[in-house]
Design a protein around this motif. Sequence first.
Motif, PDB file in Angstrom:
ATOM      1  N   GLN A  70       0.840  -1.208   0.000  1.00 26.72           N
ATOM      2  CA  GLN A  70       0.000   0.000   0.000  1.00 26.72           C
ATOM      3  C   GLN A  70       0.873   1.255   0.000  1.00 26.72           C
ATOM      4  OE1 GLN A  70      -2.722  -0.235   3.316  1.00 26.72           O
ATOM      5  NE2 GLN A  70      -3.657  -2.158   2.602  1.00 26.72           N
ATOM      6  N   GLY A  71       2.007   1.166   0.698  1.00 25.30           N
ATOM      7  CA  GLY A  71       2.939   2.293   0.698  1.00 25.30           C
ATOM      8  C   GLY A  71       3.517   2.557  -0.676  1.00 25.30           C
ATOM      9  N   PHE A  72       3.771   1.472  -1.428  1.00 26.40           N
ATOM     10  CA  PHE A  72       4.291   1.631  -2.792  1.00 26.40           C
ATOM     11  C   PHE A  72       3.260   2.283  -3.708  1.00 26.40           C
ATOM     12  CE2 PHE A  72       7.739  -1.411  -1.801  1.00 26.40           C
ATOM     13  CZ  PHE A  72       8.791  -0.742  -2.413  1.00 26.40           C
ATOM     14  N   THR A  73       1.990   1.986  -3.493  1.00 26.57           N
ATOM     15  CA  THR A  73       0.953   2.648  -4.310  1.00 26.57           C
ATOM     16  C   THR A  73       0.952   4.161  -4.057  1.00 26.57           C
ATOM     17  OG1 THR A  73      -0.754   2.294  -2.611  1.00 26.57           O
ATOM     18  CG2 THR A  73      -0.489   0.581  -4.307  1.00 26.57           C
ATOM     19  N   VAL A  74       1.286   4.544  -2.821  1.00 26.98           N
ATOM     20  CA  VAL A  74       1.389   5.977  -2.504  1.00 26.98           C
ATOM     21  C   VAL A  74       2.673   6.566  -3.100  1.00 26.98           C
ATOM     22  CG1 VAL A  74       1.609   7.673  -0.645  1.00 26.98           C
ATOM     23  CG2 VAL A  74       0.038   5.733  -0.390  1.00 26.98           C
TER      24      VAL A  74
END
Length: 509
Positions: free
Chosen positions: A9-13
């Motif tokens: 999810q952090g990578f999507t941000v």
Amino acid sequence: METLQLLLQGFTVALGPQNIGAAFLGAVLGLIVGAMPGIGSLAGCALLLPLTFGFNPTTAIIMLGAIYYSNMYGGAFSAVLINVPGDAPAIMTAQDGYALTRKGRPGQALMAANFSSCIGGLIGMIILVFLGPVLANFGLNFGPSEMAMMMLVAMTSISWLVGESPLLGIVCTCLGILLSTMGIDIVSGAIRYDFGNDYLLGGINFIPLVIGFIGMAQVLELTAGPRKSEDVDAKVGKKLTLRGSLLSKDEFKRILRPSIRSGLLGTFIGFLPGAGATAGSFLSYALEKKSGKSKVELGEGAVEGIAASEAANNAAAAGAFGPLLSLGIPGSGTTAVLLGGLMMWGLNPGPMLFQSEPEFAWGLIASLFISNAIALLIALGTIPWIIKLLKVPVAVMIPSITVICFVGAFSTSNSMFGVVVMMIGGILGYIFKKNEIPVSPLLLSFVLSSTLETNVRRTFIASQGSLELFYTRPITLVFLLIFLIIAGTPLVKAIMKKSKKQPVQEETK
């Protein structure tokens, strides 16, 4: 599994157009700032902080994080090419990096620095993802007595840098300790060794001292006579391509083990408040010199020495985000600037940050992986261009390096006092070089002794002058035992060696 999901999810941000653009810009600026002696990550982040005011908090801190992290890459460039470390953690990189450049292999030196930086940083980030909060909480157990004993153990590693001149090493160590004690005592407020000079009240700044002992000493050496390797330019001219700068399979294998070992040690040091990337770089280099098996002696152009230094400082930079995000405790001056930025944007780092602002926290951690990849690609791409600096004639190189040294020394203190320190350090460094006196023990003791003294004093204040805290606290006791083993090993070896000689002498009689 939950941690991996949060990281994804952090990578999507982090992979959002604005955020990846900020990471790219931060990586470029960090490399430039890191390669400029005297600025460093602390001044770089502070100077570039206003650039982030127009961004949202997540994008802004991603950019600052990229500046801080990629700064560790940039410091190696000037250290390897002109023997002037861009930042304090690159001091040990210059030991072998510049030696390899003098052998006509600057491309390989920079390749070793960049790849080991990537490996060390990656190790630090992986540990940050899975063990960050745990190690951050463990770091809270390090009070004054624990830090004092850890620094004492670290001080014993100075003997590993001395080589065949233990007496000279001890003298240099004592000189470094004396220099570090100049100025106002931060515990009692007493003035020490100021000699009636107001400028010495603040002590001696480390960066001008380093620039003098390493960079200015190099200028004086070039001025005094011709370079040892007259065919350096000819050798370099054949290897200006990226392909010609690649490491061999054997060399890559040689940097892999010290990169992993130093990555682990550097990450742990990065989690400790007040230790920092500089201490991590020094200690990892000392450990490699003691336990590593290099085909080339460290200090003579060994890729293992470059790998140990660079992997450790990048891992420490990644590890410093652990206590910052999990506990809201900055482990260095640079992370203190980042903490100020977070609070300015209304974010409060601490145990609840990952629950209240998961998008921000995991987006920042994911962006470090992206910044690592971007910094590596940019650094590798610039190698063929930047090593063309070595084709500049010595008559042009000498005044150019001199200007860099003066600007770097002045920028750290904003006064001519820093320049004076740099010049005195340059003269002493030149004398040290001519007489083959080791400089590393002086610099290492200068870095560590102030932390050692401060924490010893705080321990005695807390215990009201008793030694009890040094052997009743478990972590302190472990470090005490390690210190006794390290300090007692040479004595035991000497006694055993003497006992073996006695029977032989009796038999000969």
